[in-house]
Design a protein around this motif. Structure first.
Motif, PDB file in Angstrom:
ATOM      1  N   ALA A   1     -26.174  -0.609 -50.704  1.00 40.28           N
ATOM      2  CA  ALA A   1     -26.176   0.194 -51.928  1.00 40.28           C
ATOM      3  C   ALA A   1     -24.826   0.098 -52.641  1.00 40.28           C
ATOM      4  CB  ALA A   1     -26.495   1.646 -51.592  1.00 40.28           C
TER       5      ALA A   1
ATOM      6  N   HIS B   1     -27.283  -2.160 -59.717  1.00 40.42           N
ATOM      7  CA  HIS B   1     -27.952  -0.862 -59.767  1.00 40.42           C
ATOM      8  C   HIS B   1     -27.251   0.137 -60.695  1.00 40.42           C
ATOM      9  CE1 HIS B   1     -24.626   0.206 -57.084  1.00 40.42           C
ATOM     10  NE2 HIS B   1     -24.891   1.458 -57.317  1.00 40.42           N
TER      11      HIS B   1
ATOM     12  N   HIS C   1     -26.711   5.174 -62.082  1.00 39.09           N
ATOM     13  CA  HIS C   1     -25.610   6.046 -62.536  1.00 39.09           C
ATOM     14  C   HIS C   1     -25.554   6.043 -64.070  1.00 39.09           C
ATOM     15  CE1 HIS C   1     -24.367   5.739 -58.360  1.00 39.09           C
ATOM     16  NE2 HIS C   1     -24.155   4.453 -58.473  1.00 39.09           N
TER      17      HIS C   1
ATOM     18  N   ASP D   1     -26.470   7.412 -55.361  1.00 33.61           N
ATOM     19  CA  ASP D   1     -26.717   6.267 -54.484  1.00 33.61           C
ATOM     20  C   ASP D   1     -27.594   6.690 -53.310  1.00 33.61           C
ATOM     21  OD1 ASP D   1     -25.128   4.235 -55.827  1.00 33.61           O
ATOM     22  OD2 ASP D   1     -23.384   5.420 -55.225  1.00 33.61           O
TER      23      ASP D   1
HETATM   24 FE   LIG Z   1     -23.708   3.174 -56.892  1.00 26.27          FE
END
Ligand SMILES: [Fe+2]
Ligand code: FES
Length: 450
Positions: free
Chosen positions: A200, A206, A211, A381
């Motif tokens: 992660a 991501h 986020h 996360d």
């Molecule tokens: Fe992250």
């Protein structure tokens, strides 16, 4: 990259951009890691602030192994298997000071801080071969220090620490990592495999989805639009604040204050690229001035930039990360607790005056992944991780399909693990480690020569 010849390792990564799901939950695969990987790699065992004085010790647990890291009378740091040579009782827990050595709670055998056996009660009742001096001391564990930490390797024949963690060590030398000390230390129990937990943090792909607060208009002005310096600075400051609050101090609050005071005073060039560089230079210089004014030990941040050590994150196989930002940094450590359970720790590291008494942080009680005290960015996360671990069990899901250009670190990581699982000599794995101990973000799948 082409598929590799099939391996003796179950669920091996044969197609480099496909990672089989069983690697994240199969008990036999986990057992193979416990046997072939963890006993052969350098692990961050404790921070040196935990053992500030002669005879201070801290224990480090990895799976079913426990190691005592202890400060000698000459301040050297060594490590021993945490087990009595008589009938196998674990000697100590947690951390403390062994003023008169270690005494086994069962029959009272004693050991010095140097591991030597110093007392066996009724020793004359044992046959000579059970009392040989070189057989009844604590068994040493390979131990070295780097970057403010003690590191251990359970393999007595392992290559040295520095060789095994390069180029991480060269990067972190530039940041004077050994002069950063913890402001806090948190730990989290994550209901996922240890590799999944780390992954992660091994890619940037991501970030925009997970986020959303890091999507900041004005940070990177659209092509063709005139550069708006005020808007750029405002969004830089928002970014620093979001990182500071979101990571509970990855950008230190003092650095944010320095940036706030600096902002009205800077004149930026009209070109957006030059403006960003100029802002970074000014902020670096202001942060260094602020810390040196407080007699904190801090390197010249502009020199770090000039020397090219600008990565926002550097990985150290198999379980440690440093994320340096201006004066400070976050450090992550991951340890498996079971096939689908991981202990993750985060330290917030910052600068202190030379020779200052360094605060000893309490060993943290692990929080659940969804504990409201977890800072906002790791909360985001962590929120995906249990869903992913569950998803991997789906009958319809066979393997992760990773981006060969930007998620390549995951593949490089798994294929290096396969090298250990196949029993490849540690020395032969050093070139692969050199490719892993770098910034993991936006990395391609690489030929590791394995
Ligand atoms: Fe992250
Ligand atoms: S087991 Fe340690 S003294 Fe007996």
């Amino acid at each position: 990259m082409a598929a590799k010849k099939s391996s003796a390792v179950p669920y091996a990564v044969d197609v480099p951009d496909r990672i089989r799901k069983e690697r994240y939950f199969d008990p036999d695969f986990f057992a193979l890691e416990a046997k072939q990987l963890w006993p052969r790699v350098w692990q961050m065992a404790c921070r040196l602030e935990e053992i500030p004085n002669p005879r201070d010790f801290a224990t480090y647990e990895i799976l079913d192994q426990s190691v005592i890291v202890v400060r000698g009378d000459d301040m050297s740091v060594s490590a021993f298997h945490n087990v009595c040579r008589h009938r196998g009782v674990r000697l100590v827990e947690g951390r403390g000071t062994c003023a008169s050595g270690f005494t086994c709670p069962f029959h009272g055998w004693c050991y010095g801080a140097d591991g030597a056996n110093t007392f066996v009660s009724r020793s004359s009742t044992f046959s000579a071969h059970n009392m040989a001096a070189d057989e009844i001391g604590l068994v040493p564990v390979k131990c070295e220090t780097y970057g403010g930490c003690a590191w251990i390797n359970l393999d007595p024949k392992a290559p040295g620490l520095r060789d095994s963690i390069e180029p991480f060590a060269t990067y972190m030398d530039a940041w004077q990592l050994e002069d950063m000390h913890p402001e806090w230390w948190y730990s989290f129990r994550l209901p996922v495999n240890w590799k999944l937990a780390q992954e992660a943090f091994m890619e940037q792909y991501h970030v925009l989805e997970t986020h959303p607060q890091l999507r900041l208009p004005g940070r990177y002005p659209a092509k063709g639009k005139p550069f708006d310096a005020a808007r750029f600075l405002e969004s830089e400051l928002t970014y620093l604040r979001v990182m500071s609050e979101g990571m509970a101090g990855m950008v230190h609050a003092s650095d944010v204050k320095v940036a706030e005071r600096l902002m009205p005073k800077v004149k930026l060039p009209d070109d957006p690229v030059e403006a960003r560089a100029a802002w970074e230079r000014e902020l670096n210089a202001a942060v260094v001035r602020w810390h040196r004014g407080k007699r904190h030990v801090i390197p010249d941040l502009n020199q770090i930039d000039a020397d090219g050590f600008t990565e926002p994150m550097v990985y150290c196989f198999p379980h440690y990360f440093i994320l340096p930002m201006y004066s400070s940094a976050s450090a992550y450590r991951f340890r498996p607790l079971g096939p689908e359970e991981t202990l993750m720790e985060i330290w917030s590291l910052t600068r202190f005056p030379e020779g200052a008494d360094l605060p000893m942080r309490p060993i943290p009680e692990p929080w659940a992944h969804d504990d409201p005290r977890v800072p906002p960015i790791p909360t985001q996360d962590f929120s995906n991780l249990p869903k992913q671990q569950k998803g991997l069990h789906s009958l319809s899901f066979e393997y992760m399909r990773i981006s060969e250009q930007i998620e390549g670190h995951l593949s490089n990581f798994h294929r290096t693990i396969d090298g250990y699982l196949e029993g490849t000599a540690s020395k032969k794995l050093l070139p692969a480690l050199r490719e892993l101990n770098v910034n993991p973000l936006e990395r391609p799948v690489l030929d590791l020569g394995l």
